[in-house]
Design a protein around this motif. Structure first.
Motif, mmCIF file in Angstrom:
data_model
loop_
_atom_site.group_PDB
_atom_site.id
_atom_site.type_symbol
_atom_site.label_atom_id
_atom_site.label_comp_id
_atom_site.label_asym_id
_atom_site.label_seq_id
_atom_site.Cartn_x
_atom_site.Cartn_y
_atom_site.Cartn_z
ATOM 1 N N TYR A 108 -17.604 6.132 15.061
ATOM 2 C CA TYR A 108 -18.937 6.037 14.459
ATOM 3 C C TYR A 108 -20.009 6.588 15.390
ATOM 4 O O TYR A 108 -20.839 7.411 14.988
ATOM 5 N N THR A 109 -20.012 6.136 16.643
ATOM 6 C CA THR A 109 -21.058 6.563 17.576
ATOM 7 C C THR A 109 -20.969 8.059 17.848
ATOM 8 O O THR A 109 -22.000 8.748 17.938
ATOM 9 N N ALA A 110 -19.755 8.578 17.971
ATOM 10 C CA ALA A 110 -19.593 10.012 18.194
ATOM 11 C C ALA A 110 -20.170 10.807 17.029
ATOM 12 O O ALA A 110 -20.878 11.807 17.231
ATOM 13 N N ALA A 111 -19.895 10.370 15.816
ATOM 14 C CA ALA A 111 -20.415 11.067 14.639
ATOM 15 C C ALA A 111 -21.937 10.948 14.566
ATOM 16 O O ALA A 111 -22.632 11.927 14.260
ATOM 17 N N ALA A 112 -22.465 9.758 14.872
ATOM 18 C CA ALA A 112 -23.907 9.546 14.780
ATOM 19 C C ALA A 112 -24.658 10.401 15.796
ATOM 20 O O ALA A 112 -25.665 11.042 15.471
ATOM 21 N N VAL A 113 -24.188 10.432 17.040
ATOM 22 C CA VAL A 113 -24.876 11.227 18.066
ATOM 23 C C VAL A 113 -24.742 12.717 17.762
ATOM 24 O O VAL A 113 -25.706 13.484 17.888
ATOM 25 N N ALA A 114 -23.549 13.139 17.341
ATOM 26 C CA ALA A 114 -23.350 14.559 17.019
ATOM 27 C C ALA A 114 -24.266 15.003 15.888
ATOM 28 O O ALA A 114 -24.864 16.089 15.937
ATOM 29 N N ALA A 115 -24.394 14.164 14.855
ATOM 30 C CA ALA A 115 -25.213 14.531 13.698
ATOM 31 C C ALA A 115 -26.700 14.409 13.997
ATOM 32 O O ALA A 115 -27.478 15.342 13.754
ATOM 33 N N ILE A 116 -27.127 13.264 14.538
ATOM 34 C CA ILE A 116 -28.559 12.995 14.708
ATOM 35 C C ILE A 116 -29.150 13.768 15.884
ATOM 36 O O ILE A 116 -30.253 14.316 15.792
ATOM 37 N N ALA A 117 -28.416 13.822 16.998
ATOM 38 C CA ALA A 117 -28.961 14.493 18.185
ATOM 39 C C ALA A 117 -28.735 15.996 18.171
ATOM 40 O O ALA A 117 -29.556 16.754 18.694
ATOM 41 N N PHE A 118 -27.593 16.431 17.572
ATOM 42 C CA PHE A 118 -27.238 17.853 17.654
ATOM 43 C C PHE A 118 -27.086 18.523 16.294
ATOM 44 O O PHE A 118 -26.695 19.688 16.215
ATOM 45 N N ASP A 119 -27.366 17.791 15.223
ATOM 46 C CA ASP A 119 -27.327 18.323 13.855
ATOM 47 C C ASP A 119 -25.959 18.897 13.490
ATOM 48 O O ASP A 119 -25.867 19.862 12.710
ATOM 49 N N ARG A 120 -24.908 18.315 14.031
ATOM 50 C CA ARG A 120 -23.555 18.710 13.643
ATOM 51 C C ARG A 120 -23.223 18.089 12.288
ATOM 52 O O ARG A 120 -23.642 16.970 11.994
ATOM 53 N N PRO A 121 -22.457 18.776 11.442
ATOM 54 C CA PRO A 121 -22.137 18.247 10.104
ATOM 55 C C PRO A 121 -21.053 17.174 10.160
ATOM 56 O O PRO A 121 -19.956 17.344 9.605
ATOM 57 N N GLU A 122 -21.344 16.070 10.821
ATOM 58 C CA GLU A 122 -20.397 14.969 10.932
ATOM 59 C C GLU A 122 -20.775 13.855 9.964
ATOM 60 O O GLU A 122 -21.955 13.653 9.652
ATOM 61 N N THR A 123 -19.791 13.131 9.502
ATOM 62 C CA THR A 123 -20.002 12.052 8.537
ATOM 63 C C THR A 123 -20.245 10.745 9.267
ATOM 64 O O THR A 123 -19.380 10.270 10.008
ATOM 65 N N VAL A 124 -21.423 10.172 9.063
ATOM 66 C CA VAL A 124 -21.817 8.942 9.730
ATOM 67 C C VAL A 124 -21.706 7.794 8.721
ATOM 68 O O VAL A 124 -22.366 7.812 7.680
ATOM 69 N N VAL A 125 -20.884 6.808 9.031
ATOM 70 C CA VAL A 125 -20.644 5.711 8.091
ATOM 71 C C VAL A 125 -20.839 4.371 8.795
ATOM 72 O O VAL A 125 -20.022 3.971 9.621
ATOM 73 N N ASP A 126 -21.943 3.699 8.474
ATOM 74 C CA ASP A 126 -22.137 2.330 8.938
ATOM 75 C C ASP A 126 -22.090 1.407 7.724
ATOM 76 O O ASP A 126 -21.734 1.823 6.618
ATOM 77 N N GLY A 127 -22.455 0.144 7.901
ATOM 78 C CA GLY A 127 -22.405 -0.790 6.790
ATOM 79 C C GLY A 127 -23.317 -0.409 5.643
ATOM 80 O O GLY A 127 -22.979 -0.608 4.465
ATOM 81 N N ASN A 128 -24.481 0.161 5.970
ATOM 82 C CA ASN A 128 -25.400 0.592 4.915
ATOM 83 C C ASN A 128 -24.808 1.724 4.088
ATOM 84 O O ASN A 128 -24.915 1.737 2.860
#
Length: 332
Positions: A108-128
């Protein structure tokens, strides 16, 4: 939220700070945004860069983390910061696979940082996001078994461009509109394609496998104050709950803890006990108090002068003990 950089700032050429994004994601695990805001700002003021954090003393970081809970995250925070400095020259890697190799960073954290910080097309899935996907597709299979299914649904919708903005938008949708109770379907931008809204099942999704009853463990803590006002504390072992944190000497936490005082003294049992709930169990602590002479030599722990002791540096469970015991041991 202060760690975010929205589309307007991106367009103006202001990039996200990977360090701030990573720090926020670690802090937000199992914790609310409201609880994290002040901690995030405090950490950035004390340690503005990942190199600053990597060079910090363990005890200082653990003390600054006190009260935020899930203390293994603080230990992993330091391990990761030091790996970024030692192995990557103080610069966070910008891909999911490289981020996943850092200590303390999971999918989760790897996907979130990659997407939010570096705009990589990673899938971020949290409880929301899980909740939004379950309702959007009217998926009734219960969590946690349904997690791969909901992740697949989320992956189908993740765009190649502006993935970071999209990830944050879906998390915000779940946090503010598609809420656990009483979702505001009337103002939801996905109200038309939402299958659960049409079926009238949105409030009951996502379904979850019933949890087992939470067990209770017991323990004994020993709160002692020397004649000069110093408090007897110890640093807990690195492994286990509250690892590396400052706390009161005590017994193990079990169904039937055995007395384990740090020294012979005239111990007095308080009428009240400290109670705290961790993720997997409730804890009830009996509190033994004693005043000690200047010559006292405990078998474990160390005396911290009153001028250097701050209850705020204690984890919440240990601070509850202090709140109950300090009136008994306050200076006359």
């Amino acid at each position: 939220m202060p760690w975010r950089v929205g589309p307007a700032l991106r367009k103006a050429g202001v990039p996200p700070d990977p360090y701030a994004v990573w720090l926020s994601e670690v802090m937000l695990q199992q914790t609310t945004v409201a609880a994290v805001r002040d901690y995030h700002a405090r950490f950035l003021s004390i340690w503005p860069t990942v190199a600053d954090l990597a060079a910090a003393e363990d005890a200082e970081v653990m003390a600054a983390w006190a009260g935020l809970g899930y203390y293994a995250r603080a230990r992993n925070l330091l391990r990761c910061a030091r790996a970024v400095v030692a192995d990557h020259g103080g610069v966070f890697p910008d891909t999911y696979d490289a981020l996943l190799q850092l200590p303390g960073i999971g999918p989760y954290t790897a996907a979130a940082v990659a997407a939010i910080a570096f705009d990589r097309p990673e899938t971020v899935v949290d409880g929301n996001v899980e909740r939004v996907m379950a309702r959007l597709h009217d998926e009734h299979r219960p969590l946690p078994a349904a997690k791969p299914i909901l992740t697949a649904f989320a992956k189908e919708l993740t765009p190649d461009k502006r993935a970071g903005d999209y990830a944050q938008a879906v998390m915000d949708l779940g946090a503010t509109i598609c809420t656990p109770r009483s979702p505001a379907c009337g103002i939801c931008p996905w109200r038309d394609p939402c299958k659960a809204r049409v079926a009238g099942t949105a409030p009951e999704l996502p379904k979850k496998t019933p949890k087992k009853a939470t067990p209770t463990r017991f323990g004994i803590v020993y709160v002692a104050r020397r004649a000069d006002g110093a408090w007897l504390l110890e640093t807990r072992p690195e492994s286990g709950l509250l690892g590396g944190m400052l706390g009161w000497p005590g017994s193990d936490w079990s169904d039937d803890p055995k007395p384990d005082p740090p020294l012979d003294a005239d111990w007095t049992l308080l009428d009240e006990e400290a109670r705290h709930t961790f993720t997997h169990f409730h804890l009830r602590l009996k509190i033994m108090c004693a005043r000690l002479p200047l010559a006292a030599k405990p078998a474990r722990g160390r005396f911290i002068p009153a001028a250097e002791f701050s209850p705020a540096a204690l984890p919440t469970a240990m601070r509850k003990v202090f709140d109950l015991a300090h009136a008994t041991l306050r200076e006359n």
